[in-house]
Scaffold this active site. Structure first.
Site, PDB file in Angstrom:
ATOM      1  N   HIS A 221     -13.360  10.291 -37.843  1.00 59.68           N
ATOM      2  CA  HIS A 221     -14.478   9.643 -38.521  1.00 59.68           C
ATOM      3  C   HIS A 221     -15.503   8.950 -37.471  1.00 59.68           C
ATOM      4  O   HIS A 221     -16.295   8.227 -38.078  1.00 59.68           O
ATOM      5  CB  HIS A 221     -14.039   8.669 -39.599  1.00 59.68           C
ATOM      6  CG  HIS A 221     -13.103   7.590 -38.920  1.00 59.68           C
ATOM      7  ND1 HIS A 221     -13.349   6.360 -38.627  1.00 59.68           N
ATOM      8  CD2 HIS A 221     -11.706   7.577 -38.476  1.00 59.68           C
ATOM      9  CE1 HIS A 221     -12.461   5.317 -38.314  1.00 59.68           C
ATOM     10  NE2 HIS A 221     -11.452   6.250 -38.101  1.00 59.68           N
TER      11      HIS A 221
ATOM     12  N   THR B  38      -4.550   7.322 -34.860  1.00 53.86           N
ATOM     13  CA  THR B  38      -3.616   6.355 -34.884  1.00 53.86           C
ATOM     14  C   THR B  38      -2.140   7.149 -34.805  1.00 53.86           C
ATOM     15  O   THR B  38      -1.390   6.983 -34.145  1.00 53.86           O
ATOM     16  CB  THR B  38      -3.331   5.386 -36.313  1.00 53.86           C
ATOM     17  OG1 THR B  38      -4.621   4.720 -36.131  1.00 53.86           O
ATOM     18  CG2 THR B  38      -2.141   4.477 -36.161  1.00 53.86           C
TER      19      THR B  38
ATOM     20  N   CYS C 163     -12.474  -6.942 -33.869  1.00 51.81           N
ATOM     21  CA  CYS C 163     -12.917  -5.670 -33.860  1.00 51.81           C
ATOM     22  C   CYS C 163     -11.686  -4.664 -34.447  1.00 51.81           C
ATOM     23  O   CYS C 163     -11.660  -3.938 -35.407  1.00 51.81           O
ATOM     24  CB  CYS C 163     -13.608  -5.038 -32.648  1.00 51.81           C
ATOM     25  SG  CYS C 163     -14.958  -5.508 -32.273  1.00 51.81           S
TER      26      CYS C 163
HETATM   27  N1  PMP Z   1      -8.263   4.371 -30.674  1.00 50.51           N
HETATM   28  C1  PMP Z   1      -9.651   3.811 -30.585  1.00 50.51           C
HETATM   29  C2  PMP Z   1     -10.119   3.441 -29.363  1.00 50.51           C
HETATM   30  C3  PMP Z   1     -10.312   3.429 -31.677  1.00 50.51           C
HETATM   31  O1  PMP Z   1     -11.431   2.553 -31.777  1.00 50.51           O
HETATM   32  C4  PMP Z   1      -9.769   3.843 -33.052  1.00 50.51           C
HETATM   33  C5  PMP Z   1     -10.293   3.292 -34.470  1.00 50.51           C
HETATM   34  N2  PMP Z   1     -10.553   2.212 -34.572  1.00 50.51           N
HETATM   35  C6  PMP Z   1      -8.446   4.554 -33.071  1.00 50.51           C
HETATM   36  C7  PMP Z   1      -7.794   4.633 -31.992  1.00 50.51           C
HETATM   37  C8  PMP Z   1      -7.667   4.695 -34.331  1.00 50.51           C
HETATM   38  O2  PMP Z   1      -8.236   6.051 -34.806  1.00 50.51           O
HETATM   39  P1  PMP Z   1      -7.925   6.108 -36.640  1.00 50.51           P
HETATM   40  O3  PMP Z   1      -9.044   5.551 -37.147  1.00 50.51           O
HETATM   41  O4  PMP Z   1      -8.557   7.819 -36.560  1.00 50.51           O
HETATM   42  O5  PMP Z   1      -6.740   6.141 -36.659  1.00 50.51           O
END
Ligand code: PMP
Length: 377
Positions: free
Chosen positions: A198, A73, A321
């Site tokens: 993660h 993010t 989702c």
């Molecule tokens: N991009 C995509 C395609 C994701 O699936 C996610 C997590 N759901 C993120 C970005 C965000 O990643 P993070 O949880 O490390 O902030």
């Protein structure tokens, strides 16, 4: 008696890998600040740099181009804050790409999406040819490597080649693709790539932005001079160590993908045998081996998720989702799926340690939650 749980939500987050846990526990006891010149500091620095090499290898980048962040993010927000005048993206992008782009003040141009969930390369070529050239300022194109809900893989290299011909910088959110398809930043021809620890069995709250050598991007988090002045703040050494260990293990996972695809396809067939009206979303496109996004017309996604959870199986609603909100997701909306299908979309996502027993339990839970529930009604 504790219920045996079956976890089929790897696209939401993957369980911590044993190697990552070991590396993190060892790193927790490192005393030094990685910026210090003394032996304690150098020891922490060494752990960080070894992890940087492992993460770089996973995505085919130079270690020097990897900048650790608090997650994908942050990496996506950083790219969006790059002072762009125009940003090309599609509704398939994760909210962490779309939201900061929308807030950035740049002109947003939507990339056309085909019904199978793939960006339409020919339509993008026409769109770029017709676009008003920018008098000043820079343009960015965001193309995710693979979709978190459907698993559909995007033609990143082709789109990047088109964008480059117009001097447009390219970002790829490779969060879901890392460890599932081979990635090579140079071959893809992109400027920025974001990944998250993660999703590959590392810790939550850790990720990286990979910047092409020479790609101009001002820091988002300033001060402290860490990450060679690109991202301030004392490094989270334990999380970085866990990310490195997970990246090393994920690289080995690439050869497991055909076995995972076979298991996923077996799951799809077994679900269809229970409920012949099953629709597999994105079935006509290239997809990640581990992802199965399906809908049963007439069944609300949230109800299925709750019923399966009660039966011991963790899945998620395609409609919710990425956001936790009820309604049709941006991805499914971009695919222009009929409402009845979009509102019923659920995602089952497998990992490298998903077993045939997990699949069997999921199929039984599906039967009890659909056919069984109908009979009971
Ligand atoms: N991009 C995509 C395609 C994701 O699936 C996610 C997590 N759901 C993120 C970005 C965000 O990643 P993070 O949880 O490390 O902030």
């Amino acid at each position: 008696m504790t219920q045996t749980r079956t976890y089929l939500d790897y696209n939401a987050t993957a369980p911590l890998r044993p190697d990552a846990r070991t590396a993190m526990i060892a790193a927790l006891d490192l005393k030094g600040n990685a910026s210090s010149v003394h032996a304690e500091g150098r020891e922490a620095r060494q752990v960080i740099e070894a992890a940087r090499v492992a993460v770089a290898q996973l995505v085919g980048a130079r270690a020097a181009d990897v900048v650790f962040t608090s997650g994908a993010t942050e990496a996506n927000a950083w790219v969006a804050a790059g002072g762009w005048r125009r940003i090309y993206l599609s509704g398939l992008e994760h909210d962490s790409v779309r939201a900061p782009a929308a807030a950035s003040g740049a002109e947003i141009v939507q990339l056309p999406v085909k019904s199978e969930g793939v960006i339409d390369v020919a339509a993008v070529a026409a769109l770029l040819a017709d676009a008003q050239p920018l008098a000043d300022g820079r343009a960015l194109m965001c193309v995710q490597a693979a979709n978190n809900e459907t698993g559909v893989i995007q033609p990143v290299a082709e789109l990047a080649a088109l964008a480059r011909a117009y001097g447009i910088a390219v970002q790829s959110d490779a969060v879901q693709a890392a460890g599932r398809i081979a990635l090579d930043c140079a071959v893809l021809g992109i400027d920025f790539l974001s990944i998250s620890a993660h999703k590959i069995g590392g810790p939550k709250g850790m990720g990286a932005l990979v910047l092409r050598d020479g790609a101009a991007l001002k820091p988002l988090v300033r001060g402290g001079g860490q990450e060679r002045g690109r991202r301030g703040g004392t490094e989270n050494v334990a999380a970085i160590a866990g990310f490195g260990a997970a990246a090393r293990a994920a690289l080995n996972d690439l050869e497991l993908q055909s076995a995972i695809a076979a298991r996923r396809d077996g799951l799809a067939s077994a679900l269809r045998a229970q409920t012949p009206e099953l629709v597999v979303i994105g079935a006509g496109a290239d997809r990640l081996a581990n992802t199965l996004c399906v809908a049963l017309p007439g069944h609300a996604a949230e109800t299925l998720v709750i019923r399966l959870d009660l039966a011991g199986v963790a899945i998620s609603a395609g409609s919710a989702c990425s956001s936790g909100k009820v309604g049709v997701s941006a991805t499914l909306a971009a695919m222009k799926l009929p409402d009845e299908i979009a509102k019923g979309a659920v995602r089952l996502s497998l990992g490298s340690d998903t077993t045939d027993d997990d699949i069997r339990r999921a199929v039984n839970a599906w039967r009890d939650s659909t056919v069984g529930a109908r009979r009971a009604a």
